[in-house]
Design a protein around this motif. Structure first.
Motif, PDB file in Angstrom:
ATOM      1  N   LEU A  17      17.475  -9.038 -19.522  1.00 23.24           N
ATOM      2  CA  LEU A  17      16.194  -9.571 -19.995  1.00 23.24           C
ATOM      3  C   LEU A  17      15.527 -10.475 -18.964  1.00 23.24           C
ATOM      4  O   LEU A  17      14.322 -10.362 -18.706  1.00 23.24           O
ATOM      5  CB  LEU A  17      16.393 -10.322 -21.314  1.00 23.24           C
ATOM      6  CG  LEU A  17      16.777  -9.471 -22.518  1.00 23.24           C
ATOM      7  CD1 LEU A  17      17.069 -10.355 -23.716  1.00 23.24           C
ATOM      8  CD2 LEU A  17      15.692  -8.459 -22.825  1.00 23.24           C
ATOM      9  N   ILE A  18      16.292 -11.371 -18.355  1.00 24.18           N
ATOM     10  CA  ILE A  18      15.719 -12.290 -17.365  1.00 24.18           C
ATOM     11  C   ILE A  18      15.215 -11.536 -16.146  1.00 24.18           C
ATOM     12  O   ILE A  18      14.112 -11.782 -15.657  1.00 24.18           O
ATOM     13  CB  ILE A  18      16.743 -13.371 -16.969  1.00 24.18           C
ATOM     14  CG1 ILE A  18      16.947 -14.352 -18.121  1.00 24.18           C
ATOM     15  CG2 ILE A  18      16.299 -14.127 -15.724  1.00 24.18           C
ATOM     16  CD1 ILE A  18      18.038 -15.361 -17.888  1.00 24.18           C
ATOM     17  N   SER A  19      16.005 -10.609 -15.634  1.00 26.47           N
ATOM     18  CA  SER A  19      15.577  -9.877 -14.442  1.00 26.47           C
ATOM     19  C   SER A  19      14.355  -9.008 -14.732  1.00 26.47           C
ATOM     20  O   SER A  19      13.441  -8.920 -13.909  1.00 26.47           O
ATOM     21  CB  SER A  19      16.719  -9.053 -13.861  1.00 26.47           C
ATOM     22  OG  SER A  19      17.222  -8.147 -14.820  1.00 26.47           O
ATOM     23  N   CYS A  20      14.292  -8.393 -15.910  1.00 24.45           N
ATOM     24  CA  CYS A  20      13.101  -7.595 -16.259  1.00 24.45           C
ATOM     25  C   CYS A  20      11.871  -8.487 -16.400  1.00 24.45           C
ATOM     26  O   CYS A  20      10.783  -8.135 -15.941  1.00 24.45           O
ATOM     27  CB  CYS A  20      13.341  -6.814 -17.543  1.00 24.45           C
ATOM     28  SG  CYS A  20      14.464  -5.421 -17.307  1.00 24.45           S
ATOM     29  N   TYR A  21      12.043  -9.655 -17.017  1.00 26.76           N
ATOM     30  CA  TYR A  21      10.919 -10.579 -17.126  1.00 26.76           C
ATOM     31  C   TYR A  21      10.420 -10.987 -15.743  1.00 26.76           C
ATOM     32  O   TYR A  21       9.209 -11.005 -15.487  1.00 26.76           O
ATOM     33  CB  TYR A  21      11.314 -11.817 -17.932  1.00 26.76           C
ATOM     34  CG  TYR A  21      10.310 -12.931 -17.799  1.00 26.76           C
ATOM     35  CD1 TYR A  21       9.085 -12.872 -18.465  1.00 26.76           C
ATOM     36  CD2 TYR A  21      10.558 -14.022 -16.975  1.00 26.76           C
ATOM     37  CE1 TYR A  21       8.152 -13.874 -18.320  1.00 26.76           C
ATOM     38  CE2 TYR A  21       9.631 -15.029 -16.829  1.00 26.76           C
ATOM     39  CZ  TYR A  21       8.423 -14.952 -17.504  1.00 26.76           C
ATOM     40  OH  TYR A  21       7.503 -15.960 -17.340  1.00 26.76           O
ATOM     41  N   LEU A  22      11.330 -11.326 -14.846  1.00 27.88           N
ATOM     42  CA  LEU A  22      10.922 -11.749 -13.503  1.00 27.88           C
ATOM     43  C   LEU A  22      10.264 -10.608 -12.728  1.00 27.88           C
ATOM     44  O   LEU A  22       9.341 -10.838 -11.943  1.00 27.88           O
ATOM     45  CB  LEU A  22      12.120 -12.309 -12.740  1.00 27.88           C
ATOM     46  CG  LEU A  22      12.628 -13.654 -13.245  1.00 27.88           C
ATOM     47  CD1 LEU A  22      13.922 -14.034 -12.529  1.00 27.88           C
ATOM     48  CD2 LEU A  22      11.582 -14.732 -13.070  1.00 27.88           C
ATOM     49  N   ILE A  23      10.716  -9.387 -12.929  1.00 27.32           N
ATOM     50  CA  ILE A  23      10.092  -8.245 -12.265  1.00 27.32           C
ATOM     51  C   ILE A  23       8.655  -8.074 -12.750  1.00 27.32           C
ATOM     52  O   ILE A  23       7.734  -7.885 -11.955  1.00 27.32           O
ATOM     53  CB  ILE A  23      10.914  -6.956 -12.497  1.00 27.32           C
ATOM     54  CG1 ILE A  23      12.200  -7.011 -11.678  1.00 27.32           C
ATOM     55  CG2 ILE A  23      10.101  -5.721 -12.135  1.00 27.32           C
ATOM     56  CD1 ILE A  23      13.183  -5.904 -12.001  1.00 27.32           C
ATOM     57  N   PHE A  24       8.454  -8.153 -14.055  1.00 22.23           N
ATOM     58  CA  PHE A  24       7.115  -7.925 -14.598  1.00 22.23           C
ATOM     59  C   PHE A  24       6.174  -9.106 -14.388  1.00 22.23           C
ATOM     60  O   PHE A  24       4.960  -8.940 -14.467  1.00 22.23           O
ATOM     61  CB  PHE A  24       7.191  -7.559 -16.078  1.00 22.23           C
ATOM     62  CG  PHE A  24       7.772  -6.193 -16.301  1.00 22.23           C
ATOM     63  CD1 PHE A  24       7.165  -5.065 -15.784  1.00 22.23           C
ATOM     64  CD2 PHE A  24       8.957  -6.041 -16.997  1.00 22.23           C
ATOM     65  CE1 PHE A  24       7.720  -3.804 -15.974  1.00 22.23           C
ATOM     66  CE2 PHE A  24       9.505  -4.793 -17.205  1.00 22.23           C
ATOM     67  CZ  PHE A  24       8.882  -3.667 -16.682  1.00 22.23           C
ATOM     68  N   SER A  25       6.711 -10.289 -14.118  1.00 19.77           N
ATOM     69  CA  SER A  25       5.852 -11.455 -13.924  1.00 19.77           C
ATOM     70  C   SER A  25       5.806 -11.926 -12.476  1.00 19.77           C
ATOM     71  O   SER A  25       5.336 -13.023 -12.213  1.00 19.77           O
ATOM     72  CB  SER A  25       6.318 -12.593 -14.821  1.00 19.77           C
ATOM     73  OG  SER A  25       7.572 -13.078 -14.390  1.00 19.77           O
ATOM     74  N   TYR A  26       6.250 -11.099 -11.535  1.00 19.99           N
ATOM     75  CA  TYR A  26       6.305 -11.553 -10.141  1.00 19.99           C
ATOM     76  C   TYR A  26       4.924 -11.858  -9.577  1.00 19.99           C
ATOM     77  O   TYR A  26       4.786 -12.707  -8.702  1.00 19.99           O
ATOM     78  CB  TYR A  26       7.028 -10.532  -9.255  1.00 19.99           C
ATOM     79  CG  TYR A  26       6.156  -9.398  -8.770  1.00 19.99           C
ATOM     80  CD1 TYR A  26       5.507  -9.480  -7.552  1.00 19.99           C
ATOM     81  CD2 TYR A  26       5.973  -8.252  -9.537  1.00 19.99           C
ATOM     82  CE1 TYR A  26       4.702  -8.446  -7.113  1.00 19.99           C
ATOM     83  CE2 TYR A  26       5.181  -7.226  -9.107  1.00 19.99           C
ATOM     84  CZ  TYR A  26       4.540  -7.330  -7.896  1.00 19.99           C
ATOM     85  OH  TYR A  26       3.745  -6.316  -7.455  1.00 19.99           O
ATOM     86  N   GLN A  27       3.883 -11.211 -10.062  1.00 23.27           N
ATOM     87  CA  GLN A  27       2.554 -11.441  -9.513  1.00 23.27           C
ATOM     88  C   GLN A  27       2.053 -12.853  -9.777  1.00 23.27           C
ATOM     89  O   GLN A  27       1.273 -13.381  -8.991  1.00 23.27           O
ATOM     90  CB  GLN A  27       1.565 -10.424 -10.071  1.00 23.27           C
ATOM     91  CG  GLN A  27       1.809  -9.042  -9.511  1.00 23.27           C
ATOM     92  CD  GLN A  27       0.856  -8.012 -10.086  1.00 23.27           C
ATOM     93  OE1 GLN A  27       0.331  -8.193 -11.167  1.00 23.27           O
ATOM     94  NE2 GLN A  27       0.652  -6.944  -9.355  1.00 23.27           N
TER      95      GLN A  27
END
Length: 175
Positions: A17-27
């Motif tokens: 969950l954390i890694s997916c959140y960081l991937i989608f919010s990297y911008q």
């Protein structure tokens, strides 16, 4: 074995969950730099690659661990049951959230002292020497970062209400 299996499920679920959140919010966390060398030289490429690997392998491991074993509780039941075991971690996270949000209201010295004292109290270190160590640590942090490195926190709302002119300048500079 059941306890270790439950811990593994929760760990891989949280990592996915954390890694997916960081991937989608990297911008919202990175910027794009204009370069002629190509997209692969952007500062977000390496973290996205690492997060992608983390998300992929955490998800794969989660799929392997999540298979229900006969007679075992479900993942949600385990999560609710294990929250009681991590109450100190949850309390610490809540304290840290409040610490970060009140630092510009009451000042670095006061909020940091209260935060560290509460962590020391949660650790059951109740002797006066730990309170003294907390005060010394906060004083050293202030000296190192404010005087040595010259890093400043924005003006404190509490100090602006209580002090004026030179006293306000002194309090915002050193406390």
């Amino acid at each position: 074995m059941e306890y270790e299996n439950r811990k593994s499920k929760l760990f891989f679920l949280v990592m996915t969950l954390i890694s997916c959140y960081l991937i989608f919010s990297y911008q919202s966390h990175t910027i794009e730099i204009k370069r002629d060398h190509g997209w692969y030289t952007q500062p977000y490429v390496a973290p996205l690659f690492g997060l992608g690997l983390l998300a992929f392998f955490s998800f794969m491991k989660l799929l392997l661990v999540i298979k229900p074993i006969e007679g075992e509780k479900g993942l949600i039941d385990n999560l609710v049951e294990s929250l009681g075991e991590y109450r100190v971690v949850l309390i610490t996270a809540i304290l840290f959230f409040f610490y970060v949000n009140i630092i510009t209201l009451v000042g670095f010295a006061i909020s940091t002292t209260l935060f560290i004292l509460s962590i020391v109290w949660l650790s059951r270190l109740l002797s006066p020497i730990w309170a003294l160590n907390t005060l010394i640590a906060v004083a050293l942090i202030i000296l190192i970062f404010r005087v040595g490195v010259n890093i400043w926190i924005p003006d404190v709302v509490l100090y602006e209400k209580l002090f004026s002119e030179q006293t306000l300048w002194f309090m915002n500079k050193y406390f």
